[in-house]
Design a protein around this motif. Structure first.
Motif, short mmCIF file in Angstrom:
data_model
loop_
_atom_site.label_atom_id
_atom_site.label_comp_id
_atom_site.label_asym_id
_atom_site.label_seq_id
_atom_site.Cartn_x
_atom_site.Cartn_y
_atom_site.Cartn_z
N ALA A 149 -11.37 -25.43 1.20
CA ALA A 149 -12.21 -24.51 0.46
C ALA A 149 -11.51 -23.10 0.29
CB ALA A 149 -13.36 -24.37 1.40
N GLY A 150 -10.64 -22.77 1.16
CA GLY A 150 -9.87 -21.59 0.78
C GLY A 150 -8.84 -21.72 -0.29
N TYR A 151 -8.33 -22.71 -0.25
CA TYR A 151 -7.20 -22.96 -1.54
C TYR A 151 -8.02 -23.06 -2.73
CZ TYR A 151 -3.24 -24.99 -3.90
OH TYR A 151 -2.14 -25.04 -4.80
N ALA A 152 -9.34 -23.69 -3.05
CA ALA A 152 -10.08 -23.65 -4.21
C ALA A 152 -10.41 -22.15 -4.54
CB ALA A 152 -11.31 -24.43 -3.90
N THR A 153 -10.85 -21.37 -3.40
CA THR A 153 -11.10 -19.96 -3.76
C THR A 153 -10.09 -19.36 -4.12
OG1 THR A 153 -12.79 -20.07 -1.81
CG2 THR A 153 -11.92 -17.90 -2.75
N CYS A 154 -8.88 -19.46 -3.88
CA CYS A 154 -7.66 -18.84 -4.36
C CYS A 154 -7.47 -19.37 -5.53
CB CYS A 154 -6.49 -19.32 -3.57
SG CYS A 154 -6.35 -18.78 -1.88
N ALA A 155 -7.57 -20.50 -6.05
CA ALA A 155 -7.75 -20.92 -7.53
C ALA A 155 -8.52 -20.22 -8.44
CB ALA A 155 -7.43 -22.41 -7.71
N VAL A 156 -9.83 -20.35 -8.15
CA VAL A 156 -10.77 -19.89 -8.80
C VAL A 156 -10.81 -18.48 -9.11
CG1 VAL A 156 -13.21 -19.75 -9.20
CG2 VAL A 156 -12.21 -22.00 -8.55
N ALA A 160 -7.40 -17.38 -11.08
CA ALA A 160 -7.79 -17.52 -12.57
C ALA A 160 -9.00 -16.68 -13.11
CB ALA A 160 -8.37 -18.92 -12.64
N ALA A 161 -9.79 -16.39 -12.40
CA ALA A 161 -10.84 -15.63 -13.01
C ALA A 161 -10.41 -13.91 -13.25
CB ALA A 161 -12.23 -15.46 -12.06
N ALA A 162 -9.58 -13.61 -12.41
CA ALA A 162 -8.89 -12.43 -12.41
C ALA A 162 -7.91 -12.47 -13.81
CB ALA A 162 -8.16 -11.59 -11.36
N GLY A 163 -7.29 -13.45 -13.75
CA GLY A 163 -6.28 -13.56 -14.70
C GLY A 163 -6.96 -13.66 -16.12
N ARG A 164 -8.08 -14.30 -16.16
CA ARG A 164 -8.81 -14.28 -17.55
C ARG A 164 -9.34 -12.82 -17.84
NH1 ARG A 164 -10.99 -19.13 -15.11
NH2 ARG A 164 -12.77 -18.00 -14.67
N ALA A 165 -9.81 -11.89 -16.87
CA ALA A 165 -10.25 -10.74 -16.84
C ALA A 165 -8.78 -9.71 -17.50
CB ALA A 165 -10.51 -10.03 -15.71
N TRP A 207 -1.08 -21.53 -0.59
CA TRP A 207 -1.17 -20.97 -1.86
C TRP A 207 0.02 -20.38 -2.40
CZ3 TRP A 207 -3.95 -21.28 -6.15
CH2 TRP A 207 -3.97 -20.26 -7.17
N LEU A 208 0.73 -19.77 -1.11
CA LEU A 208 1.91 -19.01 -1.47
C LEU A 208 2.93 -19.99 -1.79
CD1 LEU A 208 3.75 -16.59 -1.03
CD2 LEU A 208 4.05 -17.19 1.30
N VAL A 209 3.05 -20.95 -1.29
CA VAL A 209 3.92 -22.25 -1.66
C VAL A 209 4.00 -22.94 -2.86
CG1 VAL A 209 4.99 -24.26 -0.57
CG2 VAL A 209 4.49 -22.49 0.99
N THR A 210 2.42 -23.20 -3.09
CA THR A 210 2.31 -24.04 -4.21
C THR A 210 1.53 -23.42 -5.47
OG1 THR A 210 0.14 -25.10 -3.34
CG2 THR A 210 2.39 -26.16 -2.66
N GLY A 211 0.81 -22.29 -5.32
CA GLY A 211 -0.30 -21.91 -6.04
C GLY A 211 0.42 -21.29 -7.35
N TRP A 212 1.57 -20.96 -7.37
CA TRP A 212 2.41 -20.29 -8.47
C TRP A 212 2.56 -21.51 -9.61
CZ3 TRP A 212 7.13 -22.81 -9.50
CH2 TRP A 212 7.61 -23.68 -8.34
N ALA A 213 2.64 -22.85 -9.24
CA ALA A 213 2.85 -23.92 -10.17
C ALA A 213 1.63 -24.18 -10.87
CB ALA A 213 3.60 -25.02 -9.21
N PRO A 263 -2.63 -11.74 -12.37
CA PRO A 263 -2.46 -11.63 -10.59
C PRO A 263 -2.07 -13.26 -10.05
CG PRO A 263 -4.84 -11.94 -11.73
CD PRO A 263 -3.99 -11.64 -12.65
N ARG A 264 -1.58 -13.08 -8.94
CA ARG A 264 -1.09 -14.26 -8.24
C ARG A 264 -1.78 -14.59 -7.03
NH1 ARG A 264 1.41 -17.63 -11.66
NH2 ARG A 264 3.05 -16.58 -13.07
N TRP A 265 -2.62 -13.69 -6.64
CA TRP A 265 -3.36 -13.64 -5.53
C TRP A 265 -4.64 -13.42 -5.68
CZ3 TRP A 265 -1.80 -15.57 -0.69
CH2 TRP A 265 -0.57 -15.68 -0.67
N PRO A 266 -5.72 -14.13 -4.93
CA PRO A 266 -6.99 -13.71 -5.10
C PRO A 266 -7.52 -12.52 -4.51
CG PRO A 266 -6.87 -15.38 -3.25
CD PRO A 266 -5.44 -15.17 -3.89
N ARG A 267 -8.66 -12.15 -4.63
CA ARG A 267 -9.13 -10.96 -3.93
C ARG A 267 -9.53 -11.22 -2.16
NH1 ARG A 267 -13.90 -9.68 -8.08
NH2 ARG A 267 -13.78 -12.10 -7.92
N VAL A 268 -9.06 -10.38 -1.33
CA VAL A 268 -9.23 -10.78 0.02
C VAL A 268 -10.65 -10.80 0.30
CG1 VAL A 268 -8.84 -9.83 2.26
CG2 VAL A 268 -6.77 -9.60 0.49
#
Length: 1022
Positions: free
Chosen positions: A533-540, A543-548, A964-970, A984-989
């Motif tokens: 669930a946390g990894y899904a949150t990181c991705a979503v 990505a939303a911040a990147g689209r912004a 996310w740190l190890v694989t999210g960048w890919a 952005p590379r990290w989600p909002r805390v």
């Protein structure tokens, strides 16, 4: 034996139902991934088609024909036979037949050739166009539409510029470009004809599909004002002309662009290309549909990478949940299985009694999961893609046997000990806690695979193929297992300390967890569910911040208007008249390509930078950058009217030879344009040079005074600039004292300046190899010009100016990114760059950036300034468009996967608590009978699993962050070709913590509910 299994199921129906639900979730997870891939693939196609450019939704078949049969006047031999003249038409007809055979297309026929006569400038021809059914797509502002032979329609801007009205007559003749490349003019190619201006038009929708990809309303310096002259077919045919272009514009309809027919459409286009190759090269097919289909394929490829990233851990999690819960259930039935083994039952009987109950429950759940998974995806896609045209597709059910097989295999693996264990081992009340060599080997294998997958991901530079695709799943599982192995000893120590301190409730809860053989696996499962669930949150969220960022910093402002070709000074003046206070609009143009390291450049009106531009969050602010880009300089010299006079005296020129020619570069104050005035050749005496400048009707600014050599031999001369003024004795531009001050000018290295009583003395000494033109610029010209640079210091201190000539720069500021251009670019002040340019041509991509405060009638205001908007991009529209593209659509599965993972964790928690219930009731009832107080007993009953859940949520979020740190960048969150922006590379805390709180709430509610039920049973037995 089958009836006995059903009796066992009924007797433990709660556990059976829970196990069936877990089996349902497992198969649902496996079915959901391919089902969602099919649905999102269709949605990607529909979204790309909905936002495609006009040229990507159709094709144009065109052929060039010369309809005049030429005859050599000297020999009388025809230079082209009738058969040759008709060859193009025959080929065009062949292709027309092939086009009509394409299903789902509608066609518009048109023909055009170039004419001159309407514009006095022979460099600006008009496009003489017949287009089928054109009147239905035009707004007639005055006059009428085409009704008779000899009628033509003129565009509103053309009519205004040439002072023509409906009812006027014009004389036109066909034209061809000059064969001399040095003369960019058009020559007559037919007899003139008098035509009637029937009406003045404005296109109702310039970007509508009816107009195809011809760019009728886009002005270019070579093509004139960008408004064709429309006429009827009979008028065009009867007018004398030679070269003509015949076209068929085919626009694809819904049937041709149906998501299920895209493969057939590509095949049809390839067949059409082959047809044109067969009939000859004269027919040309132009289409952007192939690019559209390629973009759809790329988008669908992105979804096939993003969806499995969480589909794999979800399926592994489901199998692990089944494995765990079946193992928990069998531990509660060990005494039954021991009796069966003690009686010497045959192996199949023993196997069926051990596995039958779990297999039947999981199989029933799996069968239901096949249907539920598909229906769930159908419901989700109907909500997420309401306009996507997504139909139910049951082809994903072919994966159901594999999912059910994986679930049943998990059941069998979980029962391996009961199949081969001894009777004594089955009778043990406290079985091994999972520290055996096989358990350690399994954990070590998971850790090793996680390391290998992560290393492969790094070495392959983020390629989500092979083992790299499984890297997030294996990494989260391995970290969960390691956390479980590290936690249980800590819980045991903490429980012992609590016992020594007399905290019986805490001690009992901790000891029950530490000594329960399945507690480690349960904790690892809960950690993994939170991690998914946390990894899904990181991705979503990332990505939303990147689209912004793409939708704001990527276009530069809340709204960007691209206008037809305009000079930078004209654009700057027009925008300042539209927004005199600088509250909502800013003029922007691109610097021509070239310069240092080919870094693209942006010229902006920096006085409005802070109010209008989108800006990167880190680095210096826009107000600070604007101050660096625009240091304070003296006011430029100006003169008020169209006439300018320059008083000059020269000496040292050799009589009878070519010497120096005087030029003045000016820019109109009202933005009409720029000009370089040729005043004449200098003489060895005092001369007043006068010139009337058309662009200076309302005054001009002096950008520089030029001295140009008219020969190739060395010149040694002395020039005294005595005065610069408007025509008239009392209208000086500059006082003589200021004019003569060398500090008021910036001279080229070839010019030596000195002050004299009569004015400014210029010593000109140049060899034959020196520059043929040197400039004397006012001190108001920045030299070098300050620039802000993104991407590190440029290799050379030179960039391309507005006139495409080198411009010396000085680094004023370093930026993380330049709006619209990205992380490798430069930005300069538009007015200062214009001052440095002596002969500015048309701007490169002139734009008007607007913020949210722009008035609703901004387009009318821009049009009133003589600018034509050819593109209008809004940040909110772009963001909605990005949300309909492949990465955003694929990430919808991550939300679904996170929800399913939480449900899997809750189901496993319920079943584990149910299996533990009987033993814990016996233990705590015995302790109550021996005098254990209700308080500590209640703590032990209520907070055992909630404490486990709380720790699991915290560690699960940490595991998600590490994964996310190890694989999210890919992950291709912005597609396979992301923009060069600081995404952005990290989600909002806060978002990650909010999701963790929701998971904690759900799992805690389940744990507390089971604890309360246990408490009631213990108290009742007391």
């Amino acid at each position: 034996m089958i009836p006995l299994v059903f009796v066992m199921l009924w007797h433990r129906r709660g556990q059976a139902v829970t196990l069936a639900l877990l089996g349902l979730l497992a198969v649902t997870s496996a079915i959901a991934a391919p089902a969602y891939l099919i649905a999102v693939g269709r949605a990607v196609a529909v979204g790309q088609i909905a936002t495609a450019a006009p040229n990507e939704l159709g094709l144009v078949a065109s052929v060039e024909q010369n309809e005049r049969v030429a005859t050599d006047e000297d020999t009388g031999d025809p230079s082209q036979t009738p058969d040759q003249a008709e060859q193009g038409g025959l080929q065009f007809g062949d292709v027309a037949t092939a086009l009509v055979a394409l299903p789902g297309f509608t066609y518009v026929y048109s023909a055009e050739f170039w004419v001159i006569g309407i514009d006095p400038n022979p460099a600006n021809p008009g496009r003489f166009v017949y287009r089928q059914d054109v009147c239905a797509h035009l707004q007639i502002l005055s006059g009428r539409c085409l009704a008779a032979e000899g009628d033509v329609l003129l565009g509103e801007h053309t009519a205004q510029r040439l002072n023509l009205r409906a009812g006027d007559s014009v004389e036109l003749r066909s034209a061809v470009p000059s064969p001399d490349p040095r003369r960019k003019i058009w020559l007559p190619d037919g007899k003139p004809r008098r035509l009637l201006v029937a009406g003045i038009y404005r296109p109702t929708e310039p970007g509508a599909g009816f107009w195809g990809a011809r760019g009728y309303f886009t002005a270019t310096p070579e093509a004139g004002p960008g408004e064709p002259i429309f006429t009827a077919a009979v008028t065009q045919q009867t007018m004398d002309h030679g070269q003509i272009t015949l076209m068929m514009d085919g626009r694809a309809g819904p049937a041709a662009l149906h998501p299920d027919r895209l493969g057939q459409l590509r095949a049809d286009l390839q067949k059409l290309s082959q047809t044109t190759a067969d009939v000859g090269m004269a027919v040309r097919i132009d289409t952007g549909m192939t690019a559209l289909l390629d973009r759809i394929d790329v988008g669908q490829s992105s979804t096939r990478l993003l969806v499995p990233v969480l589909a794999v851990p979800l399926i592994l999690l489901a199998c692990f949940a089944i494995f765990l819960t079946v193992g928990y259930g069998l531990e509660g039935r060990q005494s039954e299985l021991a009796v069966v083994a003690l009686r010497g039952s045959r192996w199949w009987t023993r196997w069926w009694l051990a596995a039958g109950e779990s297999l039947v429950a999981v199989l029933v759940g799996a069968l239901c999961g096949c249907l539920i998974g598909q229906l769930l995806v159908n419901a989700v896609t109907a909500i997420v893609f309401p306009d996507g045209g997504v139909l139910s597709d049951w082809s994903s059910l072919r994966y159901a046997p594999l999912a059910a097989g994986a679930a049943l295999l998990s059941v069998m693996v979980a029962q391996r000990r009961q199949f081969v264990g001894s009777v004594a081992g089955l009778l043990r009340r406290n079985p091994s806690t999972g520290n055996g060599r096989w358990a350690l080997a399994a954990d070590a294998l998971a850790v090793l695979l996680a390391i290998v997958a992560s290393v492969q991901l790094v070495l392959s530079q983020g390629s989500l193929t092979g083992l790299g695709l499984f890297a997030p799943a294996i990494l989260m599982l391995a970290l969960g297992l390691l956390a479980a192995r590290a936690l249980l000893p800590l819980i045991s120590r903490y429980a012992v300390r609590a016992l020594h301190r007399g905290r019986l409730g805490v001690a009992l809860a901790g000891l029950q967890l530490a000594r329960r053989p399945g507690a480690g696996r349960l904790f690892a499962l809960l950690v993994a569910t939170v991690a998914v669930a946390g990894y899904a949150t990181c991705a979503v969220d990332t990505a939303a911040a990147g689209r912004a960022v793409e939708a704001t910093l990527g276009i530069g402002a809340d709204r960007v208007l691209t206008v037809q070709t305009a000079q930078p000074r004209q654009l700057l003046a027009a925008v300042r008249r539209i927004d005199p206070d600088g509250d909502f609009a800013m003029a922007v143009t691109r610097l021509p390509p070239g310069g240092s390291a080919d870094a693209p450049g942006l010229a902006v009106d920096s006085t409005r930078l802070a109010a209008v531009a989108a800006w990167p969050g880190d680095g210096p602010g826009p107000a600070e950058v604007a101050g660096r880009l625009r240091p304070e300089l003296p006011a430029p010299p100006e003169f008020p009217g169209p006439d300018i006079a320059v008083d000059v005296s020269a000496s040292g020129l050799v009589p009878g030879t070519k010497g120096l020619r005087l030029q003045v570069s000016v820019s109109s104050l009202n933005g009409v344009g720029d000009a370089v005035i040729e005043l004449g050749e200098l003489q060895n005496r005092s001369v007043t040079y006068q010139q009337r400048v058309a662009v200076c009707r309302q005054g001009c600014r002096i950008d520089g005074i030029g001295l140009a050599r008219t020969g190739s031999f060395p010149i040694i001369a002395e020039v005294v600039l005595r005065g610069v003024r408007a025509t008239g004795p009392d209208r000086e531009v500059w006082p003589v004292a200021r004019l003569a001050d060398p500090n008021s000018w910036r001279a080229s290295p070839e010019v030596r300046t000195a002050q004299t009583p009569d004015g400014l003395r210029l010593g000109f000494a140049a060899s034959a190899g020196a520059s043929p033109l040197v400039w004397l610029r006012p001190a108001s010209t920045p030299d070098p010009i300050p620039v802000a640079v993104a991407g590190g210091r440029l290799a050379d201190d030179v960039i391309s100016g507005l006139d495409s000539k080198p411009m010396l720069i000085t680094h004023a500021e370093t930026l993380p990114a330049v709006p619209q251009l990205g992380r490798r670019a430069v930005v300069v002040d538009l007015e200062y760059a214009d001052r440095m340019t002596m002969d500015v041509g048309l701007g490169n991509a002139p734009q008007i950036w607007l913020n949210a405060a722009a008035p609703p009638d901004i387009l009318d205001r821009v049009s009133a300034q003589g600018l034509t908007v050819i593109a209008d991009v809004r940040s909110d529209q772009l963001r909605r468009r990005l949300e309909q593209q492949a990465p955003a659509l694929a990430l919808g599965f991550h939300v679904l996967a996170g929800a399913l993972a939480v449900l899997l964790g809750a189901g496993a928690l319920v079943l584990a608590a149910a299996v533990d219930r009987r033993r814990r009731v016996e233990d705590l009832s015995g302790l109550r009978a021996q005098g254990l107080r209700p308080g500590p007993a209640g703590q032990a009953m209520l907070w055992t699993y909630p404490a486990l859940v709380a720790v699991a949520v915290v560690i699960g979020l940490v595991v998600a962050a590490i994964a996310w740190l190890v694989t999210g960048w890919a992950l291709p969150l912005a597609g396979p070709y992301p923009p060069d922006l600081p995404l952005p590379r990290w989600p909002r805390v806060t978002v990650l913590l909010a999701v963790g709180a929701v998971v904690l709430l759900v799992h805690t509610a389940v744990a507390v509910a089971t604890g309360r039920h246990l408490r009631r049973r213990v108290m009742r037995r007391r």
